[in-house]
Design a protein around this motif. Sequence first.
Motif, PDB file in Angstrom:
ATOM      1  N   LEU A  85       0.897  -1.267   0.162  1.00  7.87           N
ATOM      2  CA  LEU A  85      -0.315  -0.166  -0.094  1.00  7.87           C
ATOM      3  C   LEU A  85       0.741   1.085   0.210  1.00  7.87           C
ATOM      4  O   LEU A  85       0.543   1.939  -1.079  1.00  7.87           O
ATOM      5  N   ASN A  86       1.747   1.473   0.807  1.00  7.36           N
ATOM      6  CA  ASN A  86       2.637   2.614   0.554  1.00  7.36           C
ATOM      7  C   ASN A  86       2.986   2.228  -0.224  1.00  7.36           C
ATOM      8  O   ASN A  86       3.605   3.908  -1.157  1.00  7.36           O
ATOM      9  N   ASP A 114       3.405   5.917  -3.156  1.00  5.82           N
ATOM     10  CA  ASP A 114       3.902   6.627  -3.397  1.00  5.82           C
ATOM     11  C   ASP A 114       3.727   6.733  -4.690  1.00  5.82           C
ATOM     12  O   ASP A 114       4.557   7.877  -5.782  1.00  5.82           O
ATOM     13  N   GLU A 115       4.142   5.915  -5.727  1.00  5.98           N
ATOM     14  CA  GLU A 115       4.212   5.871  -7.061  1.00  5.98           C
ATOM     15  C   GLU A 115       3.323   6.435  -7.819  1.00  5.98           C
ATOM     16  O   GLU A 115       3.471   7.415  -8.438  1.00  5.98           O
ATOM     17  N   ALA A 116       1.713   6.551  -7.204  1.00  4.84           N
ATOM     18  CA  ALA A 116       0.792   7.236  -7.541  1.00  4.84           C
ATOM     19  C   ALA A 116       1.091   8.938  -6.834  1.00  4.84           C
ATOM     20  O   ALA A 116       0.615  10.566  -7.677  1.00  4.84           O
ATOM     21  N   GLU A 117       1.425   9.424  -5.822  1.00  2.02           N
ATOM     22  CA  GLU A 117       1.609  10.487  -5.819  1.00  2.02           C
ATOM     23  C   GLU A 117       3.084  10.589  -7.232  1.00  2.02           C
ATOM     24  O   GLU A 117       3.352  12.063  -6.932  1.00  2.02           O
ATOM     25  N   GLN A 118       4.390  10.393  -6.991  1.00  2.00           N
ATOM     26  CA  GLN A 118       5.102  10.565  -8.378  1.00  2.00           C
ATOM     27  C   GLN A 118       4.023  10.839  -9.915  1.00  2.00           C
ATOM     28  O   GLN A 118       4.744  11.485 -10.815  1.00  2.00           O
ATOM     29  N   GLU A 119       3.382  10.442 -10.267  1.00  2.00           N
ATOM     30  CA  GLU A 119       2.355  10.440 -11.129  1.00  2.00           C
ATOM     31  C   GLU A 119       1.528  11.806 -11.748  1.00  2.00           C
ATOM     32  O   GLU A 119       1.149  11.843 -12.435  1.00  2.00           O
ATOM     33  N   GLU A 120       1.459  11.820 -10.162  1.00  2.00           N
ATOM     34  CA  GLU A 120       0.317  13.146 -10.157  1.00  2.00           C
ATOM     35  C   GLU A 120       1.436  14.613 -10.708  1.00  2.00           C
ATOM     36  O   GLU A 120       2.507  14.592 -11.236  1.00  2.00           O
ATOM     37  N   PRO A 121       0.695  15.532 -11.874  1.00  2.00           N
ATOM     38  CA  PRO A 121       0.443  16.654 -12.293  1.00  2.00           C
ATOM     39  C   PRO A 121       1.083  17.167 -11.867  1.00  2.00           C
ATOM     40  O   PRO A 121       0.876  17.671 -10.221  1.00  2.00           O
ATOM     41  N   ARG A 122       2.572  18.019 -12.288  1.00  6.74           N
ATOM     42  CA  ARG A 122       3.007  19.329 -11.104  1.00  6.74           C
ATOM     43  C   ARG A 122       2.975  20.779 -11.875  1.00  6.74           C
ATOM     44  O   ARG A 122       3.133  20.316 -13.020  1.00  6.74           O
TER      45      ARG A 122
END
Length: 122
Positions: free
Chosen positions: A109-110, A114-122
Amino acid sequence: MAAKWIEALTGSLEQKKQYKQDMARIEALPASYRTAAKAVHRYLMYAGGVVDGDTLTTMFTDFADLWERAALDGTPVREIVGDDPVAFAENFAQAYSGKQWIDKERARLNKAIDEAEQEEPR
């Protein structure tokens, strides 16, 4: 050679032997202690979450020690488990916080978050 192969599939034969000895100690308790200890043991097997063989062996040896000592001292069952037997069992298991089955899912889950956070547009 065959013993190592069998242990690779089933786990430590020495741990199984120790577990059987501990369960025989529980079976030898006076009726009220035996009934209570078996009920807590069943709960620990389902909800304890400990999967490491060494930790389980230690936990159940200590568990048998606890009930034998209580029986020798004449400690009432309710005094051992308190008003909330579930809390007693969970606290007992928590004291043996070795590797648990849920650890793998927690890590998964962690990592996913973390991977989802990296995929977020910035």
